[in-house]
Design a protein around this motif. Structure first.
Motif, short mmCIF file in Angstrom:
data_model
loop_
_atom_site.label_atom_id
_atom_site.label_comp_id
_atom_site.label_asym_id
_atom_site.label_seq_id
_atom_site.Cartn_x
_atom_site.Cartn_y
_atom_site.Cartn_z
N SER A 103 0.91 -1.43 -0.15
CA SER A 103 0.02 -0.04 -0.07
C SER A 103 0.75 1.24 -0.10
N VAL A 152 2.52 2.29 5.38
CA VAL A 152 2.25 1.95 3.64
C VAL A 152 4.37 1.94 3.84
N GLY A 184 0.64 6.04 0.24
CA GLY A 184 -0.41 6.82 0.61
C GLY A 184 -0.15 8.45 0.07
N LEU A 223 -0.47 7.78 7.53
CA LEU A 223 -0.45 6.63 6.88
C LEU A 223 0.80 6.13 7.07
N ILE A 228 -4.08 4.93 -0.90
CA ILE A 228 -4.44 5.20 -0.03
C ILE A 228 -4.88 6.72 0.49
N ASN A 229 -5.71 7.84 0.15
CA ASN A 229 -4.96 8.52 -0.11
C ASN A 229 -6.13 10.28 1.24
N ARG A 259 0.64 3.15 9.76
CA ARG A 259 -0.20 2.20 9.44
C ARG A 259 0.47 1.57 7.83
N LEU A 272 5.14 6.98 0.07
CA LEU A 272 4.42 8.39 0.34
C LEU A 272 4.64 9.51 -0.73
#
Length: 359
Positions: free
Chosen positions: A90, A145, A92, A140, A122-123, A143, A148
């Protein structure tokens, strides 16, 4: 007082039907890969290959595995996968404002690149608030990620240094990072603004106003610099009353534009610093008694359908996002070397509003 629950044959039937549809796992209520392997009559590694989209499985075997997955209601345990591999697949994206039309194509492009690499995007929006940007970026990272993409709201990004050292790849887009070295992807705000103002000068204008965003924002400062450079190259002076930077709220932009048009030396043309400013300037010019030329930075929807069409300096928001995301995944794949800065060109689109001669 205890009351016996009335017998409900339908309730019992539904429970039995559901159990028949999803057999209980011998490892608990949630089916596992071992359950899938047993039902399909294959090895655990074969199920893993099918679940993770790897090669080396025949079409018939893959079909049996997928039928077993469907019958059992198996779902991959990504939490366990993260613990094993150390990545979350993932990334961000920290934007200024998700509601701004400029960021729609940019966000979509980042998402498409992430999807091509099997990653989730994820934004969130910083709302042009440096504190909120920091809070969102660190949330982020918390979590886990893998990387970025950040459109900065602030000018000090040292708060990300521990995350960068921990391996969180980071690319800044549209504006550079503050007080740290990092990969950056920009549009040529200076060159685009200089070209837009030079276009107005070429059509006879000598009194040109500039209405821009907050001066602390990199793009606003660069576009003001381009405006001044074009005026200087043409040997034209810039009156302080012709320049206004500040919030892009309609009230502020309307007041600034009206003042430029009503001064002792009223401007005959306006260069607007971004799409939100342009829309408000258009409303002011529509009510003005004489024609005023306009060139705006950023294209926007329906700009070509107005009368006259709006001349703009267009930047490719999708290419900004795509370039930044591709750079991010190259870093995640182990690309070495120091931070790089990529500057993408802009394009002047003449549609009529920038070609109106001085009144």
């Amino acid at each position: 007082m205890l009351v016996a629950r009335p017998h409900d044959p339908g309730r019992r039937t539904a429970h039995v039907a559901d159990s028949a549809r999803r057999p209980a796992s011998r490892y608990g209520n949630r089916p596992t890969m071992k359950d899938v392997a047993a039902r399909a009559g294959v090895g655990l590694k074969t199920v893993s290959r099918v679940v993770n989209g790897e090669s080396g499985v025949t079409a018939d075997t893959e079909r049996r595995v997928r039928e077993a997955i469907e019958a059992l209601g198996f779902r991959r345990n990504d939490s366990a996968r993260v613990l094993r591999k150390g990545s979350t697949a993932s990334i961000g994206l920290v934007l200024e404002d998700l509601a701004d039309p400029f960021y729609g194509p940019l966000s979509r492009a980042v998402e498409e690149v992430a999807r091509a690499h099997g990653a989730l995007l994820i934004n969130g929006s910083s709302a042009e608030d440096p504190d909120r940007e920091q809070e969102l970026a660190l949330a982020l990272c918390a979590r886990r990620v893998d990387g970025l993409v950040v459109i900065p709201a602030g000018d000090d990004h040292r708060y990300l240094l521990p995350e960068l050292k921990a391996g969180v790849a980071t690319v800044f887009v549209d504006r550079p990072a503050g007080r740290i070295d990092a990969d950056t992807v920009l549009s040529d705000s200076f060159g685009g603004a200089r070209d837009g103002v030079a276009h107005l000068i070429a059509h006879g204008h000598t009194r040109i106003g500039f209405v821009g965003d907050l001066p602390r924002i990199h793009t606003a400062a660069e576009r003001l610099r381009g405006y001044r450079a074009a005026m200087e190259e043409a040997g034209l002076r810039v009156d302080d009353a012709w320049v206004s930077l500040g919030p892009t709220s309609p009230e502020r932009v309307e007041g600034a534009t009206a003042a430029m048009l009503a001064g002792p030396e009223p401007v005959t043309a306006v260069f607007s610093g971004n799409n939100r400013v342009t829309v408000t300037v258009l409303r002011v010019l529509a009510a003005h008694p004489r024609p005023v030329a306009l060139v705006g930075f950023d294209d926007f929807e329906l700009a070509d359908l107005l009368s006259p069409g709006v001349t703009v300096v267009a930047q490719d928001a999708a290419e900004l996002g795509r370039t930044a995301a591709e750079r991010l995944f190259r870093r995640l794949d182990g690309a070495a070397g120091g931070p790089e800065r990529v500057t993408l060109p802009t394009r002047l689109i003449a549609r009529g509003s920038g070609e109106i001669p001085p009144a």
